[in-house]
Design a protein around this motif. Sequence first.
Motif, mmCIF file in Angstrom:
data_model
loop_
_atom_site.group_PDB
_atom_site.id
_atom_site.type_symbol
_atom_site.label_atom_id
_atom_site.label_comp_id
_atom_site.label_asym_id
_atom_site.label_seq_id
_atom_site.Cartn_x
_atom_site.Cartn_y
_atom_site.Cartn_z
ATOM 1 N N ILE A 1 -6.801 -36.702 -48.942
ATOM 2 C CA ILE A 1 -5.964 -35.495 -48.987
ATOM 3 C C ILE A 1 -4.510 -35.853 -48.696
ATOM 4 O O ILE A 1 -3.597 -35.370 -49.377
ATOM 5 N N GLN A 2 -4.275 -36.726 -47.702
ATOM 6 C CA GLN A 2 -2.904 -37.146 -47.414
ATOM 7 C C GLN A 2 -2.296 -37.904 -48.598
ATOM 8 O O GLN A 2 -1.122 -37.726 -48.922
ATOM 9 N N GLY A 3 -3.081 -38.751 -49.236
ATOM 10 C CA GLY A 3 -2.600 -39.481 -50.403
ATOM 11 C C GLY A 3 -2.241 -38.550 -51.544
ATOM 12 O O GLY A 3 -1.230 -38.733 -52.223
ATOM 13 N N ILE B 1 1.368 -38.027 -53.347
ATOM 14 C CA ILE B 1 1.532 -38.181 -54.795
ATOM 15 C C ILE B 1 2.137 -36.923 -55.417
ATOM 16 O O ILE B 1 2.922 -37.011 -56.361
ATOM 17 N N ASN B 2 1.844 -35.769 -54.878
ATOM 18 C CA ASN B 2 2.366 -34.517 -55.423
ATOM 19 C C ASN B 2 3.708 -34.113 -54.832
ATOM 20 O O ASN B 2 4.248 -33.073 -55.208
ATOM 21 N N MET C 1 -16.943 -40.857 -43.657
ATOM 22 C CA MET C 1 -16.675 -39.995 -44.811
ATOM 23 C C MET C 1 -15.587 -38.974 -44.495
ATOM 24 O O MET C 1 -14.730 -38.697 -45.342
ATOM 25 N N ALA C 2 -15.578 -38.420 -43.291
ATOM 26 C CA ALA C 2 -14.543 -37.455 -42.900
ATOM 27 C C ALA C 2 -13.178 -38.132 -42.869
ATOM 28 O O ALA C 2 -12.176 -37.568 -43.332
ATOM 29 N N GLY C 3 -13.111 -39.358 -42.344
ATOM 30 C CA GLY C 3 -11.844 -40.097 -42.332
ATOM 31 C C GLY C 3 -11.353 -40.398 -43.735
ATOM 32 O O GLY C 3 -10.163 -40.305 -44.024
ATOM 33 N N ASN D 1 0.836 -45.314 -61.989
ATOM 34 C CA ASN D 1 0.711 -45.546 -60.564
ATOM 35 C C ASN D 1 -0.507 -46.428 -60.298
ATOM 36 O O ASN D 1 -1.584 -46.180 -60.808
ATOM 37 N N ALA D 2 -0.341 -47.455 -59.464
ATOM 38 C CA ALA D 2 -1.455 -48.343 -59.124
ATOM 39 C C ALA D 2 -1.973 -48.082 -57.719
ATOM 40 O O ALA D 2 -2.857 -48.780 -57.256
ATOM 41 N N THR D 3 -1.427 -47.103 -57.021
ATOM 42 C CA THR D 3 -1.769 -46.855 -55.626
ATOM 43 C C THR D 3 -2.332 -45.449 -55.469
ATOM 44 O O THR D 3 -1.697 -44.484 -55.865
ATOM 45 N N TRP D 4 -3.506 -45.335 -54.878
ATOM 46 C CA TRP D 4 -4.059 -43.995 -54.629
ATOM 47 C C TRP D 4 -3.574 -43.439 -53.301
ATOM 48 O O TRP D 4 -3.689 -42.259 -53.026
ATOM 49 N N TYR D 5 -3.012 -44.304 -52.445
ATOM 50 C CA TYR D 5 -2.493 -43.869 -51.147
ATOM 51 C C TYR D 5 -1.104 -44.457 -50.961
ATOM 52 O O TYR D 5 -0.923 -45.447 -50.261
#
Length: 184
Positions: A42-44, A48-49, A34-36, A76-80
């Motif tokens: 957050i990186q994704g 995106i921002n 879950m931490a990973g 957008n189709a990608t969350w990361y």
Amino acid sequence: MTATAPAAPVAQRRLISWKWYPAIFFGMLLLLIMAGGLVMYIQGQNAINSPPYQLTLREIQASAQVQAKIGQPITNATWYPAVKITDNGEKGEALCQFEVYGPLGTLEIKSQLRKLAGEWSPTELGYKQPGVLEYTSIMKEYLAKNKSDVPIFDGQTPAKTTTKIDLPPPDLDFSIENTPEEKK
């Protein structure tokens, strides 16, 4: 006086039973996973921002070529997304790769951007359909709408020719006198 018998030794008890070890192990493993996942999320979101990603997505959504391929709305189709940014304030470079989809299908987007004087602009902007190896550039469409001093990379422009430097004639004498350190 009466003699009392010594007290029987008390068996030490474990704090937890061995039956709980697998549950503790899998609980800790679940927390680690879950931490990973949280770190990746957050990186994704940071990608995106980011301004290079936002510029790329905005230009792709406005492109008539892309709209003709997959229709509207384009999302957008990608969350990361794969976004690599090197930025030192005034100058920077970025590479973005992600997927977008519309009512008619999905496209993979790739862009290279450069930041000059604090402003991002693409040097390469294109798309490809799944299963196709080559990207289709939309830089000409972008430059028709936007003025940019960034050179276009389309992969088809021939490389600049180099100037040939003539070698010195073979009979030219290149004798070097001994320096004072070598005479000793």
